[in-house]
Design an enzyme around this catalytic site. Structure first.
Site, PDB file in Angstrom:
ATOM      1  CE  LYS A  22      44.190  43.426  24.965  1.00  0.00           C
ATOM      2  NZ  LYS A  22      43.023  43.798  25.780  1.00  0.00           N
ATOM      3  CG  ASN A  23      41.067  45.602  23.110  1.00  0.00           C
ATOM      4  OD1 ASN A  23      41.269  44.559  23.751  1.00  0.00           O
ATOM      5  ND2 ASN A  23      41.487  46.776  23.515  1.00  0.00           N
ATOM      6  NE  ARG A  92      36.982  45.031  34.001  1.00  0.00           N
ATOM      7  CZ  ARG A  92      36.074  45.492  33.139  1.00  0.00           C
ATOM      8  NH1 ARG A  92      36.383  45.571  31.878  1.00  0.00           N
ATOM      9  NH2 ARG A  92      34.867  45.815  33.537  1.00  0.00           N
ATOM     10  CB  CYS A 116      41.154  45.801  36.247  1.00  0.00           C
ATOM     11  SG  CYS A 116      41.141  47.244  35.197  1.00  0.00           S
ATOM     12  NE  ARG A 121      38.074  48.513  32.469  1.00  0.00           N
ATOM     13  CZ  ARG A 121      38.898  47.858  31.661  1.00  0.00           C
ATOM     14  NH1 ARG A 121      39.986  47.299  32.147  1.00  0.00           N
ATOM     15  NH2 ARG A 121      38.600  47.717  30.376  1.00  0.00           N
ATOM     16  N   PRO A 122      32.540  49.342  35.907  1.00  0.00           N
ATOM     17  CG  PRO A 122      31.045  51.077  36.326  1.00  0.00           C
ATOM     18  CD  PRO A 122      32.516  50.773  36.215  1.00  0.00           C
ATOM     19  CB  VAL A 123      29.162  45.485  33.301  1.00  0.00           C
ATOM     20  CG1 VAL A 123      30.615  45.174  32.978  1.00  0.00           C
ATOM     21  CG2 VAL A 123      28.701  44.692  34.536  1.00  0.00           C
ATOM     22  CG  ASP A 124      26.490  51.193  34.884  1.00  0.00           C
ATOM     23  OD1 ASP A 124      27.725  51.038  34.852  1.00  0.00           O
ATOM     24  OD2 ASP A 124      25.950  52.247  34.513  1.00  0.00           O
ATOM     25  CD  GLN A 125      25.392  53.085  30.957  1.00  0.00           C
ATOM     26  OE1 GLN A 125      24.640  53.381  30.029  1.00  0.00           O
ATOM     27  NE2 GLN A 125      25.199  53.475  32.201  1.00  0.00           N
ATOM     28  CG  ASP A 304      43.481  50.969  25.357  1.00  0.00           C
ATOM     29  OD1 ASP A 304      42.821  50.145  24.702  1.00  0.00           O
ATOM     30  OD2 ASP A 304      43.187  51.301  26.521  1.00  0.00           O
ATOM     31  CB  ILE A 326      38.755  56.814  29.207  1.00  0.00           C
ATOM     32  CG1 ILE A 326      38.794  57.599  27.899  1.00  0.00           C
ATOM     33  CG2 ILE A 326      37.895  55.546  29.097  1.00  0.00           C
ATOM     34  CD1 ILE A 326      37.446  58.005  27.353  1.00  0.00           C
ATOM     35  NE  ARG A 396      45.144  40.409  30.787  1.00  0.00           N
ATOM     36  CZ  ARG A 396      44.143  40.947  31.473  1.00  0.00           C
ATOM     37  NH1 ARG A 396      44.358  41.453  32.664  1.00  0.00           N
ATOM     38  NH2 ARG A 396      42.927  40.993  30.976  1.00  0.00           N
TER      39      ARG A 396
HETATM   40  C1  EPZ Z   1      37.517  48.699  26.144  1.00  0.00           C
HETATM   41  O1  EPZ Z   1      37.271  48.485  27.519  1.00  0.00           O
HETATM   42  C2  EPZ Z   1      38.902  48.126  25.876  1.00  0.00           C
HETATM   43  N1  EPZ Z   1      38.890  46.692  26.155  1.00  0.00           N
HETATM   44  C3  EPZ Z   1      39.926  48.836  26.763  1.00  0.00           C
HETATM   45  O2  EPZ Z   1      41.211  48.332  26.419  1.00  0.00           O
HETATM   46  C4  EPZ Z   1      39.885  50.332  26.439  1.00  0.00           C
HETATM   47  O3  EPZ Z   1      40.777  51.014  27.298  1.00  0.00           O
HETATM   48  C5  EPZ Z   1      38.464  50.862  26.645  1.00  0.00           C
HETATM   49  O4  EPZ Z   1      37.529  50.101  25.840  1.00  0.00           O
HETATM   50  C6  EPZ Z   1      38.326  52.328  26.238  1.00  0.00           C
HETATM   51  O5  EPZ Z   1      38.692  52.488  24.909  1.00  0.00           O
HETATM   52  C7  EPZ Z   1      38.351  45.852  25.230  1.00  0.00           C
HETATM   53  O6  EPZ Z   1      37.867  46.266  24.198  1.00  0.00           O
HETATM   54  C8  EPZ Z   1      38.379  44.394  25.565  1.00  0.00           C
HETATM   55  P1  EPZ Z   1      34.485  51.168  28.207  1.00  0.00           P
HETATM   56  P2  EPZ Z   1      35.777  48.692  28.093  1.00  0.00           P
HETATM   57  O7  EPZ Z   1      33.271  50.374  28.516  1.00  0.00           O
HETATM   58  O8  EPZ Z   1      34.780  48.415  27.053  1.00  0.00           O
HETATM   59  C9  EPZ Z   1      32.741  53.357  32.039  1.00  0.00           C
HETATM   60  C10 EPZ Z   1      43.324  47.397  26.854  1.00  0.00           C
HETATM   61  O9  EPZ Z   1      44.321  47.923  27.358  1.00  0.00           O
HETATM   62  N2  EPZ Z   1      31.635  52.377  31.970  1.00  0.00           N
HETATM   63  O10 EPZ Z   1      34.575  51.853  26.892  1.00  0.00           O
HETATM   64  O11 EPZ Z   1      35.685  47.967  29.384  1.00  0.00           O
HETATM   65  C11 EPZ Z   1      34.079  52.722  32.339  1.00  0.00           C
HETATM   66  O12 EPZ Z   1      34.258  52.568  33.731  1.00  0.00           O
HETATM   67  C12 EPZ Z   1      41.954  47.635  27.452  1.00  0.00           C
HETATM   68  O13 EPZ Z   1      43.352  46.680  25.809  1.00  0.00           O
HETATM   69  C13 EPZ Z   1      30.610  52.424  32.911  1.00  0.00           C
HETATM   70  O14 EPZ Z   1      30.606  53.265  33.825  1.00  0.00           O
HETATM   71  O15 EPZ Z   1      35.766  50.251  28.386  1.00  0.00           O
HETATM   72  C14 EPZ Z   1      35.054  53.708  31.738  1.00  0.00           C
HETATM   73  O16 EPZ Z   1      35.258  54.759  32.663  1.00  0.00           O
HETATM   74  C15 EPZ Z   1      42.046  48.419  28.750  1.00  0.00           C
HETATM   75  N3  EPZ Z   1      29.593  51.516  32.839  1.00  0.00           N
HETATM   76  C16 EPZ Z   1      34.301  54.260  30.520  1.00  0.00           C
HETATM   77  O17 EPZ Z   1      32.912  53.955  30.753  1.00  0.00           O
HETATM   78  C17 EPZ Z   1      29.540  50.558  31.854  1.00  0.00           C
HETATM   79  O18 EPZ Z   1      28.572  49.758  31.829  1.00  0.00           O
HETATM   80  C18 EPZ Z   1      34.695  53.614  29.201  1.00  0.00           C
HETATM   81  O19 EPZ Z   1      34.704  52.216  29.405  1.00  0.00           O
HETATM   82  C19 EPZ Z   1      30.599  50.525  30.907  1.00  0.00           C
HETATM   83  C20 EPZ Z   1      31.621  51.445  30.976  1.00  0.00           C
END
Ligand code: EPZ
Length: 420
Positions: A22-23, A92, A116, A121-125, A304, A326, A396
């Site tokens: 999926k990912n 998301r 969620c 889960r912000p997207v600031d980066q 995960d 995480i 999902r």
């Molecule tokens: C991906 O989510 C996966 N989803 C998640 O899988 C997985 O748990 C996660 O990576 C960690 O491995 C997909 O690939 C679609 P991150 P993602 O950005 O990219 C923080 C599942 O069950 N962060 O690596 O959203 C964030 O809040 C899902 O299949 C910021 O602060 O995760 C988290 O604490 C759940 N700002 C940490 O970083 C940002 O701009 C890691 O998040 C981005 C992230």
């Protein structure tokens, strides 16, 4: 809402085929936006999240053909670089269209995904990186509005390891003017699978799978055919289901090479695991030993798989300490496991799980995708009957879950609730 009814006690045995990841499929579907030529993908899992993203991309003007696990996307007529809230709020990972749309169309308007169950889960980066590449980005009325006539290569450093952040910026950089270097990049195998697909489409990428990825922008990308990698989290989930029930099984269409940390923990717990080229064989002891774990970015133990291992530890011999580093709220399965008789203490991002001899069936509620998987695993070993509510979370991320569990000898069935 559908429910899953599980009669515990069956020892899982036999063979199960693992689906595409999926990912990996989610970002790779978004990569189709980067070119006017058709992108054909195989081994695409039939999951609700995939359907949601295809719906989102389709309303942008992308033509989509889907037959079984094969999907062909033609974005030549892409004319609506907008991802509306109604669609993004349900999935998301839709944020992954942001980078490709800015790179291809020069503009994107994407709803903020919102948080969620497992965290804010912000997207600031994602935004910071696009701004560093020259995009004008405004966040207003719940939308990210990004504009850039042409992105410019830049040196990007993410504050933390972010999987979709790395993927979004890598896709955006493919068509930028000059070289982009992403420092502190995510090393997950799904990032590598996306990079492999982008290179097949003509992108110039090196370093995927390490924490420094270099992308030299090109004028345009072309079509390609790519097979999505196996789902390592689905693989890990079935390994845990077999392990919990003291079973023995062979998982096909997958590999242990992306799951070293998980396989190590299962072997520490007492399982025998043999890795073949395209399959994994697992044989579990009658009772597992408790294993401590700490989630971290790849190649360390994946967040995960944390919920699934909490279920294993709930009925293991001994006490386990689980640290979730995480996400800030990824222990919601603990209270549901306690309803089944688990002995779990939570203190911030640390859970102490004291193994009990048996769990008792009960009605429990799924809260997020991997928490739901944890409840399924616990239900497989709990005495009597467990009913899991809100299993749309499972749909999902786990293709044909009941059929695969039934094939392994589980006593499980779905109760379809008509919503009038
Ligand atoms: C991906 O989510 C996966 N989803 C998640 O899988 C997985 O748990 C996660 O990576 C960690 O491995 C997909 O690939 C679609 P991150 P993602 O950005 O990219 C923080 C599942 O069950 N962060 O690596 O959203 C964030 O809040 C899902 O299949 C910021 O602060 O995760 C988290 O604490 C759940 N700002 C940490 O970083 C940002 O701009 C890691 O998040 C981005 C992230």
């Amino acid at each position: 809402m559908d429910k899953l009814l599980i009669e515990g006690g069956a020892r899982l045995a036999g063979e199960v085929a693992i689906s595409g990841a999926k990912n990996a499929a989610l970002p790779i579907l978004c990569a189709a936006l980067l070119t006017r030529e058709p992108l054909t993908l195989t081994n695409v899992p039939r999951l609700n999240d995939i359907g949601t993203l295809l719906g989102l991309i389709g309303q942008m003007g992308v033509r989509i053909e889907r037959e079984g696990d094969r999907v062909t996307l033609d974005a030549s007529a892409l004319d609506n670089p907008v991802a509306p809230y109604e669609l993004v709020k349900t999935m998301r990972a839709s944020i992954l269209v942001l980078g490709p749309l800015v790179a291809r169309c020069g503009e994107a308007r994407v709803s903020l995904p919102g948080g969620c169950a497992i965290g804010a889960r912000p997207v600031d980066q994602h935004i910071k990186g696009l701004q560093a590449m020259g995009a004008e980005v405004a966040v207003e009325h719940g939308y990210v509005h990004a504009v850039a006539r042409r992105l410019k290569g830049a040196r990007l450093f993410t504050d933390m390891v972010t999987v979709t952040g790395t993927e979004n910026l890598m896709m955006a950089a493919c068509l930028a003017d000059g070289e982009t270097v992403i420092e502190n990049a995510a090393r997950e195998p799904e990032v590598v699978d996306l990079a492999n697909c982008l290179v097949a489409m003509g992108a110039n990428i090196s370093g995927a799978g390490t924490d420094v990825i270099r992308i030299r922008g090109v004028e345009r990308l072309h079509g390609a055919t790519h097979r999505v990698m196996p789902d390592r989290i689905e693989t890990g989930t079935y390994l845990c289901a077999v392990a919990a029930t003291g079973g023995e099984a062979r998982l096909t269409g997958t590999s242990a090479c992306y799951l070293d940390a998980v396989v190590d923990k299962l072997m520490d717990a007492g399982c025998e695991i043999v890795s073949e080229r395209d399959a994994i064989h697992i044989k579990a002891p009658a009772r597992l030993d408790a294993v401590n774990l700490r989630t971290s970015p790849y190649p360390a133990f994946p967040t995960d798989m944390q919920a699934q291992f909490m279920a294993l530890n709930a009925i293991a011999r001994g006490t386990a300490v689980i640290r979730e580093t995480i996400f800030e709220n990824r222990f919601m399965h603990a209270v549901e496991l306690q309803r089944l008789g688990a002995d779990i203490g939570i203190d911030g991002n640390t859970a102490v799980v004291r193994g009990v001899d048996r769990l008792q069936g009960a009605t429990v509620m799924a809260t997020d995708l991997r928490a739901s998987a944890s409840l399924v695993i616990a239900g497989l070993v709990a005495e009597d009957e467990t009913v899991i509510e809100r299993i749309y979370h499972l749909d999902r991320g786990y293709e044909r879950l009941e059929a695969k569990l039934l094939a392994l000898g589980a006593r499980v069935r779905r109760i379809v609730q008509r919503v009038d």
